[in-house]
Design a protein around this motif. Structure first.
Motif, PDB file in Angstrom:
ATOM      1  N   HIS A   1     -54.196  69.465  40.734  1.00  0.00           N
ATOM      2  CA  HIS A   1     -54.995  68.522  42.299  1.00  0.00           C
ATOM      3  C   HIS A   1     -53.318  67.452  42.366  1.00  0.00           C
ATOM      4  N   VAL A   2     -52.648  66.773  41.445  1.00  0.00           N
ATOM      5  CA  VAL A   2     -51.945  66.158  41.789  1.00  0.00           C
ATOM      6  C   VAL A   2     -50.804  66.782  42.696  1.00  0.00           C
TER       7      VAL A   2
ATOM      8  N   SER B   1     -44.419  76.094  40.834  1.00  0.00           N
ATOM      9  CA  SER B   1     -46.313  77.167  40.658  1.00  0.00           C
ATOM     10  C   SER B   1     -46.598  75.602  39.578  1.00  0.00           C
ATOM     11  N   THR B   2     -47.610  75.926  39.921  1.00  0.00           N
ATOM     12  CA  THR B   2     -48.481  74.824  39.260  1.00  0.00           C
ATOM     13  C   THR B   2     -48.875  74.890  37.613  1.00  0.00           C
TER      14      THR B   2
ATOM     15  N   LEU C   1     -49.218  77.087  34.577  1.00  0.00           N
ATOM     16  CA  LEU C   1     -48.378  75.954  33.032  1.00  0.00           C
ATOM     17  C   LEU C   1     -49.890  77.089  32.791  1.00  0.00           C
TER      18      LEU C   1
ATOM     19  N   PRO D   1     -42.187  71.912  42.121  1.00  0.00           N
ATOM     20  CA  PRO D   1     -42.369  72.871  41.287  1.00  0.00           C
ATOM     21  C   PRO D   1     -42.695  74.513  42.496  1.00  0.00           C
TER      22      PRO D   1
ATOM     23  N   ASP E   1     -55.075  72.021  35.929  1.00  0.00           N
ATOM     24  CA  ASP E   1     -56.333  71.748  36.819  1.00  0.00           C
ATOM     25  C   ASP E   1     -55.436  70.369  37.638  1.00  0.00           C
ATOM     26  N   VAL E   2     -54.844  69.304  36.318  1.00  0.00           N
ATOM     27  CA  VAL E   2     -54.644  68.498  36.708  1.00  0.00           C
ATOM     28  C   VAL E   2     -53.578  68.791  37.764  1.00  0.00           C
ATOM     29  N   LEU E   3     -52.781  69.240  37.085  1.00  0.00           N
ATOM     30  CA  LEU E   3     -51.614  69.930  38.383  1.00  0.00           C
ATOM     31  C   LEU E   3     -51.252  70.114  39.853  1.00  0.00           C
TER      32      LEU E   3
ATOM     33  N   THR F   1     -51.547  67.876  45.481  1.00  0.00           N
ATOM     34  CA  THR F   1     -51.522  66.820  47.126  1.00  0.00           C
ATOM     35  C   THR F   1     -50.687  66.099  47.510  1.00  0.00           C
ATOM     36  N   LEU F   2     -49.605  65.315  46.748  1.00  0.00           N
ATOM     37  CA  LEU F   2     -49.005  64.537  46.982  1.00  0.00           C
ATOM     38  C   LEU F   2     -47.853  65.781  47.321  1.00  0.00           C
ATOM     39  N   ASN F   3     -47.346  66.630  48.074  1.00  0.00           N
ATOM     40  CA  ASN F   3     -47.058  67.255  48.790  1.00  0.00           C
ATOM     41  C   ASN F   3     -46.808  67.941  49.520  1.00  0.00           C
ATOM     42  N   LYS F   4     -47.831  66.851  50.358  1.00  0.00           N
ATOM     43  CA  LYS F   4     -48.412  66.936  51.656  1.00  0.00           C
ATOM     44  C   LYS F   4     -47.353  65.831  52.381  1.00  0.00           C
TER      45      LYS F   4
ATOM     46  N   GLN G   1     -56.670  73.514  31.712  1.00  0.00           N
ATOM     47  CA  GLN G   1     -57.213  71.700  32.048  1.00  0.00           C
ATOM     48  C   GLN G   1     -55.772  71.258  32.319  1.00  0.00           C
ATOM     49  N   LEU G   2     -54.327  71.321  32.262  1.00  0.00           N
ATOM     50  CA  LEU G   2     -53.344  70.605  33.082  1.00  0.00           C
ATOM     51  C   LEU G   2     -52.570  71.431  34.227  1.00  0.00           C
TER      52      LEU G   2
END
Lengths: 109, 492
Positions: free
Chosen positions: A46-47, A9-10, A12, A7, A42-44, A49-52, A39-40
């Motif tokens: 954080h997640v 941008s994270t 929202l 994506p 913030d979570v996006l 990091t999976l793109n690494k 809040q969402l």
């Protein structure tokens, strides 16, 4: 090796939150839209990091056990009685569930 | 004997030997619930008349079995034909299930007496029970603090001796984390070990039912009763159920205990670090080999979990539509508003957040980038464990980074709450079993001490798929050496 698109941008936007709420069939207040957007996000973030990780060649894993299409013999079994099924219905017109009118009455009103 | 100051196995044996009757035991627990459930709010509702009738049937010889007469509690997301099944949600406030969950049927067939249903985070989404629509449960060690979650009512009920055994569910740590925060034993079995039929679905590829108890032997006995394949749950496994209770006191030969540096963060509370060090010493003294194992994808667990679990939840919770059961908004004017308003009124904010997060991760344009990517990382996490278990029998690690937190401490930031699950979610991603045991105490000011006056912290053991028998023996070795079995909070 090609990476799957990530994506752009994270972050929202409030418009996106309203769209997701609509898809989720949730009525949201303006207050909630603002709160959920932050809040969402913030979570996006954080997640993200999976793109690494380079996961191009990895098979997705939807289930912990190696089992697929578990079938049983196709033999009729007793189901729930109609009364048991309707017992918790918020609206009923036996032997049916009752809901508000779905289509208009065709009068064009 | 006081039937509320014992273990499940001891009580079962005492009832069988007629040293105490099932009726006396049931009355004793109901009396404690009357006294202590007000401040603790471990139970949402109790079934005193039904429990006493069943107790009378045990005493009259009409009900027999390996749990005959033992009073237990069940999490309020397990369906029962009696009482309500609310999931601590306004959506299901008045819901009366038309059938009973297989795990509960098995417990009752074994003679257990269900005292009542315990409080959870709404639809099992949370780590503190603060997401309960009917108020949180409180930690018996310090009622200003959370009991953990989502099976927080269950853990509080065990810690406060409001039942002899309890059944919860674990999707990302919901049995093990509250067990750690309340100082009791919590076991998440292998995915598929226990039928999920009648467990209200949260994330179907992760959910698993398991016991919360005082001791490892209690957990083994309850697991024995609830395990096995069920024609009503096609994901329940056809793997034979061994005897979990025999040989519990004989540690496996040539034992290898794995330690993963990824679980030994400097951010862990000093009492957690000390608990791990003490456990390592226990196994070293017992002649076990301590092996370093590498779980390089551990840090991605929370991110993976908070995509996979909400995605599955958004699909599972689509069934709450205001049509067939559950809340229906009186404000609805057409079908879409019937859905949207009923769901907005029935679901609390955390459930709404997770439905939206999951819907977003599954939506067009984001499916590959979020959901599919998370499923790929899920495989990497599983492969980490597969490799680790080639060189060890179980992995020893913390259950949580620290002891119970205060009410309100993490409610402003959902992400901060999620990070409390860092050491538990990966077992669910991989499907492997995990057990949490009391590992020591931390005082509220951060200094650790052992007098039992502080807050409990947990140690966790993770094992390979379907290796519960060995995992329980490994945990039992620690329990016997640590000697925390009878640590109980003092209730006012």
């Amino acid at each position: 090796m090609t990476q799957p698109p990530s994506p752009k941008s994270t972050q929202l936007t409030e418009a996106q939150v309203r769209h997701v709420a609509k898809l989720s069939r949730l009525t949201v207040t303006d207050d909630q839209v603002q709160r959920f957007a932050k809040q969402l996000t913030d979570v996006l973030e954080h997640v993200a990091t999976l793109n690494k990780l380079d996961v191009g060649a990895i098979e997705p894993m939807a289930h912990a056990l190696d089992m697929t299409n578990v079938l049983r013999d196709d033999e009729p079994q007793p189901g729930l009685a109609v009364e048991a099924v309707l017992a918790n219905a918020p609206g009923r017109s036996d032997p049916f569930f009752k809901v508000p009118k779905v289509l208009d009455d065709g009068s064009g009103a | 004997m006081d039937p509320t100051k014992t273990t499940l196995v001891e009580l079962r044996d005492a009832i069988a030997a007629k040293k105490v009757s099932a009726t006396e035991a049931t009355r004793a627990y109901l009396g404690r619930i009357d006294r202590h459930n007000g401040p603790l709010h471990a139970y949402h509702e109790t079934y005193a008349d039904r429990a006493l009738q069943r107790a009378a049937d045990v005493d009259g010889g009409k009900i027999t079995g390996p749990l005959a007469g033992v009073p237990i509690s069940i999490k309020d997301n397990l369906c029962t034909e009696y009482g309500h099944t609310t999931c601590s949600s306004k959506m299901l406030e008045n819901f009366q299930a038309p059938y009973t969950a297989t795990a509960v049927v098995k417990l009752e067939q074994a003679g257990a007496i269900v005292l009542g249903k315990t409080v959870l985070d709404e639809f099992a989404m949370g780590s503190s029970t603060e997401n309960s629509a009917f108020g949180p449960a409180r930690n018996p060690w310090d009622t200003q603090r959370v009991p953990g979650g989502s099976s927080g009512g269950a853990a509080a009920a065990i810690a406060a001796d409001l039942c002899a055994g309890s059944i919860g569910s674990d999707t990302g740590g919901s049995i093990r984390q509250p067990a750690a925060l309340c100082g009791v034993v919590g076991l998440k079995p292998t995915y598929g070990r226990v039928s999920r039929y009648g467990l209200v679905a949260f994330a179907s590829s992760l959910d698993q039912i398991g016991p919360l108890t005082h001791t490892v032997a209690d957990a083994a006995l309850m697991l024995q009763v609830i395990s096995g394949q069920d024609p009503k749950d096609s994901t329940s496994a056809g793997v034979p159920v061994p005897d979990y209770t025999e040989q519990l006191d004989s540690p496996p030969q040539g034992l290898r205990i794995g330690i993963a540096k990824q679980y030994l963060s400097d951010a862990n509370h000093p009492a957690v670090k000390r608990a791990i060090d003490q456990a390592v010493a226990v196994y070293r003294d017992a002649g076990a080999r301590i092996v370093d194992v590498d779980l390089p994808h551990t840090e991605y667990g929370i991110s993976t979990y908070y995509l996979v679990a909400p995605a599955e939840a958004s699909s599972n919770l689509a069934r709450y539509d205001g049509v067939r059961y559950g809340r229906r908004s009186p404000e609805s004017t057409d079908l879409i508003s019937l859905y949207s308003r009923s769901r907005a009124e029935g679901f609390g904010e955390e459930v709404q957040r997770r439905i939206m997060l999951g819907t977003y991760a599954l939506s067009s344009g984001y499916y590959d980038a979020y959901y599919v990517r998370a499923l790929k990382v899920r495989r990497l996490i599983k492969q980490d464990f597969d490799a680790a278990f080639e060189s060890c029998d179980a992995i020893l690690c913390p259950t949580t980074p620290g002891p119970a937190f205060r009410f309100g401490e993490k409610t402003d930031s959902p992400l901060a709450m999620y990070l409390n699950d860092v050491y538990t979610v990966n077992a669910n991603m991989a499907g492997i079993p995990g057990i949490s045991l009391l590992g020591g105490f931390a005082s509220p000011d951060g200094l650790s001490h052992t007098d039992g006056g502080g807050l409990p912290v947990g140690v966790q053991f993770l094992g390979p798929l379907f290796e519960e028998a060995k995992l329980l023996r490994i945990a039992r070795l620690y329990e016997a050496a640590a000697g925390y079995t009878h640590a109980r909070p003092s209730l006012t």
